[in-house]
Motif scaffolding. Structure first.
Motif, PDB file in Angstrom:
ATOM      1  N   LYS A 111       8.030 -15.618   0.727  1.00  0.00           N
ATOM      2  CA  LYS A 111       6.759 -15.556   1.440  1.00  0.00           C
ATOM      3  C   LYS A 111       6.894 -14.621   2.639  1.00  0.00           C
ATOM      4  N   PRO A 112       5.945 -13.723   2.873  1.00  0.00           N
ATOM      5  CA  PRO A 112       4.787 -13.434   2.030  1.00  0.00           C
ATOM      6  C   PRO A 112       5.190 -12.733   0.736  1.00  0.00           C
ATOM      7  N   THR A 113       4.430 -12.993  -0.305  1.00  0.00           N
ATOM      8  CA  THR A 113       4.735 -12.416  -1.605  1.00  0.00           C
ATOM      9  C   THR A 113       4.298 -10.950  -1.658  1.00  0.00           C
ATOM     10  N   ILE A 114       4.608 -10.308  -2.778  1.00  0.00           N
ATOM     11  CA  ILE A 114       4.185  -8.916  -2.963  1.00  0.00           C
ATOM     12  C   ILE A 114       2.667  -8.808  -2.876  1.00  0.00           C
ATOM     13  N   GLY A 115       1.970  -9.751  -3.512  1.00  0.00           N
ATOM     14  CA  GLY A 115       0.510  -9.738  -3.462  1.00  0.00           C
ATOM     15  C   GLY A 115      -0.026  -9.986  -2.067  1.00  0.00           C
ATOM     16  N   ASP A 116       0.620 -10.899  -1.330  1.00  0.00           N
ATOM     17  CA  ASP A 116       0.183 -11.172   0.043  1.00  0.00           C
ATOM     18  C   ASP A 116       0.314  -9.931   0.914  1.00  0.00           C
ATOM     19  N   LEU A 117       1.424  -9.223   0.755  1.00  0.00           N
ATOM     20  CA  LEU A 117       1.635  -8.015   1.551  1.00  0.00           C
ATOM     21  C   LEU A 117       0.632  -6.926   1.193  1.00  0.00           C
ATOM     22  N   SER A 118       0.233  -6.878  -0.080  1.00  0.00           N
ATOM     23  CA  SER A 118      -0.783  -5.899  -0.476  1.00  0.00           C
ATOM     24  C   SER A 118      -2.117  -6.195   0.202  1.00  0.00           C
ATOM     25  N   LYS A 119      -2.413  -7.486   0.392  1.00  0.00           N
ATOM     26  CA  LYS A 119      -3.652  -7.854   1.079  1.00  0.00           C
ATOM     27  C   LYS A 119      -3.541  -7.626   2.581  1.00  0.00           C
ATOM     28  N   ILE A 120      -2.351  -7.872   3.131  1.00  0.00           N
ATOM     29  CA  ILE A 120      -2.152  -7.673   4.568  1.00  0.00           C
ATOM     30  C   ILE A 120      -2.159  -6.191   4.913  1.00  0.00           C
ATOM     31  N   HIS A 121      -1.586  -5.388   4.023  1.00  0.00           N
ATOM     32  CA  HIS A 121      -1.489  -3.942   4.253  1.00  0.00           C
ATOM     33  C   HIS A 121      -2.199  -3.197   3.123  1.00  0.00           C
ATOM     34  N   PRO A 122      -3.515  -3.249   3.069  1.00  0.00           N
ATOM     35  CA  PRO A 122      -4.221  -2.529   1.995  1.00  0.00           C
ATOM     36  C   PRO A 122      -4.125  -1.026   2.199  1.00  0.00           C
ATOM     37  N   GLN A 168      -7.055  -4.077  -7.852  1.00  0.00           N
ATOM     38  CA  GLN A 168      -7.498  -5.459  -7.992  1.00  0.00           C
ATOM     39  C   GLN A 168      -6.355  -6.276  -8.587  1.00  0.00           C
ATOM     40  N   SER A 169      -6.002  -7.375  -7.924  1.00  0.00           N
ATOM     41  CA  SER A 169      -4.762  -8.095  -8.244  1.00  0.00           C
ATOM     42  C   SER A 169      -4.712  -8.575  -9.688  1.00  0.00           C
ATOM     43  N   SER A 170      -5.797  -9.178 -10.168  1.00  0.00           N
ATOM     44  CA  SER A 170      -5.766  -9.745 -11.519  1.00  0.00           C
ATOM     45  C   SER A 170      -5.638  -8.657 -12.577  1.00  0.00           C
ATOM     46  N   MET A 171      -6.308  -7.520 -12.359  1.00  0.00           N
ATOM     47  CA  MET A 171      -6.236  -6.442 -13.345  1.00  0.00           C
ATOM     48  C   MET A 171      -4.853  -5.815 -13.377  1.00  0.00           C
ATOM     49  N   ILE A 172      -4.286  -5.577 -12.202  1.00  0.00           N
ATOM     50  CA  ILE A 172      -2.952  -4.972 -12.182  1.00  0.00           C
ATOM     51  C   ILE A 172      -1.918  -5.975 -12.674  1.00  0.00           C
ATOM     52  N   GLY A 173      -2.166  -7.271 -12.427  1.00  0.00           N
ATOM     53  CA  GLY A 173      -1.263  -8.294 -12.951  1.00  0.00           C
ATOM     54  C   GLY A 173      -1.263  -8.313 -14.471  1.00  0.00           C
ATOM     55  N   THR A 174      -2.452  -8.209 -15.054  1.00  0.00           N
ATOM     56  CA  THR A 174      -2.553  -8.138 -16.514  1.00  0.00           C
ATOM     57  C   THR A 174      -1.834  -6.914 -17.051  1.00  0.00           C
ATOM     58  N   PHE A 175      -1.997  -5.802 -16.347  1.00  0.00           N
ATOM     59  CA  PHE A 175      -1.349  -4.559 -16.767  1.00  0.00           C
ATOM     60  C   PHE A 175       0.173  -4.693 -16.727  1.00  0.00           C
ATOM     61  N   VAL A 176       0.682  -5.312 -15.662  1.00  0.00           N
ATOM     62  CA  VAL A 176       2.133  -5.488 -15.530  1.00  0.00           C
ATOM     63  C   VAL A 176       2.661  -6.416 -16.619  1.00  0.00           C
ATOM     64  N   ILE A 198      -6.019   1.467 -14.964  1.00  0.00           N
ATOM     65  CA  ILE A 198      -5.546   1.589 -13.586  1.00  0.00           C
ATOM     66  C   ILE A 198      -6.684   2.047 -12.674  1.00  0.00           C
ATOM     67  N   ASN A 199      -7.483   2.999 -13.141  1.00  0.00           N
ATOM     68  CA  ASN A 199      -8.629   3.448 -12.348  1.00  0.00           C
ATOM     69  C   ASN A 199      -9.586   2.296 -12.061  1.00  0.00           C
ATOM     70  N   ALA A 200      -9.871   1.510 -13.098  1.00  0.00           N
ATOM     71  CA  ALA A 200     -10.775   0.372 -12.914  1.00  0.00           C
ATOM     72  C   ALA A 200     -10.183  -0.650 -11.948  1.00  0.00           C
ATOM     73  N   ALA A 201      -8.861  -0.842 -12.028  1.00  0.00           N
ATOM     74  CA  ALA A 201      -8.211  -1.775 -11.108  1.00  0.00           C
ATOM     75  C   ALA A 201      -8.309  -1.284  -9.668  1.00  0.00           C
ATOM     76  N   ILE A 202      -8.293   0.029  -9.480  1.00  0.00           N
ATOM     77  CA  ILE A 202      -8.370   0.585  -8.121  1.00  0.00           C
ATOM     78  C   ILE A 202      -9.786   0.485  -7.572  1.00  0.00           C
ATOM     79  N   TRP A 203     -10.801   0.956  -8.337  1.00  0.00           N
ATOM     80  CA  TRP A 203     -12.148   0.968  -7.759  1.00  0.00           C
ATOM     81  C   TRP A 203     -12.775  -0.418  -7.682  1.00  0.00           C
ATOM     82  N   SER A 204     -12.263  -1.368  -8.470  1.00  0.00           N
ATOM     83  CA  SER A 204     -12.833  -2.718  -8.414  1.00  0.00           C
ATOM     84  C   SER A 204     -12.359  -3.500  -7.195  1.00  0.00           C
TER      85      SER A 204
END
Length: 279
Positions: free
Chosen positions: A47-58, A64-72, A221-227
């Motif tokens: 803690k903070p996780t990778i996702g938390d840090l992405s939200k803290i430091h956008p 978009q977390s769920s889309m990139i998570g699905t991609f990974v 990836i584009n959709a994950a970014i603009w969403s």
């Protein structure tokens, strides 16, 4: 023991390819295991996780977390298949693609990804950026070699799914502090400088190679970014446009190629000669 003392002929290219394949069969699963363990620990335990840090430091490229998570997840599943393919491959073409196309690139990328996850979790931004850049170089090299010398073909669908698909993810970004929504426009030109060349490269690959994997991977990836909002206008517009353009370009290029091949296949018959009555 020096190579000259081995009871095999190391000058034989078939022997060298066989040894290279065995090396990949050992190193690739090991690097993948290290990668996935590091990402799971840094993404769920620390803690903070990778996702938390992405939200803290956008940043302009924060997806978009769920889309990139699905991609990974898809990438990890295909990497498991890739490791199995290393062991089960029987076709010479597939083995050549594994050894001479991808080679050691996946091994390097997996280790760099694991180190990036650790560096990101400890908020070592400069180190994580350098590691990400090195990973981009490794994956870019693999993609270039695959596209030029080992073009995906429907005759070997597993090669497309398990070799070409995992080699298509390239990500890079900058950050601004502590998720201040008023700062979403920072580094927008730098973000544009990343997404525009990558999408142009993807568009070229789609048009020239009819690369389905790159098309839908880049569009996702584009959709994950603009969403993920808010987003700077240059990045938002570019990613939205290419989300639409890439599939359309794939369809148009495929149809054009099909029509051109049909036209070439038509045998042009000479016109009927007029029969003139003899005088």
């Amino acid at each position: 023991m020096p190579p000259s003392d081995l009871p095999i002929d190391m000058s034989d290219p078939r022997i060298r390819d066989y040894i290279a394949l065995i090396r990949l069969q050992v190193l690739t699963p090991l690097s993948f295991l290290v990668n996935i363990v590091a990402v799971i620990v840094c993404g769920l335990v620390i803690k903070p996780t990778i996702g938390d840090l992405s939200k803290i430091h956008p940043n302009p490229l924060t997806p978009q977390s769920s889309m990139i998570g699905t991609f990974v997840v898809i990438l990890y599943v295909t990497q498991i298949g890739y490791c199995l393919l290393l062991v089960l491959a029987r076709k010479v073409e597939t083995k050549n693609t594994l050894v001479k196309g991808v080679g050691i690139s996946f091994v390097i990328a997996n280790w760099l990804m694991a180190m990036w996850a650790v560096a990101w979790s400890f908020q070592l931004w400069l180190v994580s950026t350098i590691l990400l850049g090195l990973m981009i170089i490794s994956l870019s090299y693999a993609n270039i070699v695959l596209l030029i010398y080992h073009t995906p073909t429907t005759r070997r669908p597993l090669d497309i799914i398990l070799i070409h698909l995992p080699a298509r993810l390239i990500t890079l970004g900058w950050s601004w502090p502590y998720g201040d929504p008023t700062r979403y426009g920072d580094y927008q030109l730098e973000g544009l400088a990343v997404v525009l060349p990558v999408n142009i490269l993807a568009l070229v690959a789609v048009i020239l190679r009819h690369d389905v994997v790159w098309c839908f991977g880049a569009a996702w990836i584009n959709a994950a970014i603009w969403s993920a909002r808010p987003k700077a206008a240059p990045v938002f517009i570019t990613t939205v446009v290419f989300t639409v353009v890439l599939p359309l370009a794939l369809v148009a290029a495929t149809v054009f190629s099909h029509l051109r091949n049909r036209k070439r296949g038509v045998i042009a018959l000479p016109p009927d000669e007029e029969v003139h009555p003899r005088v």
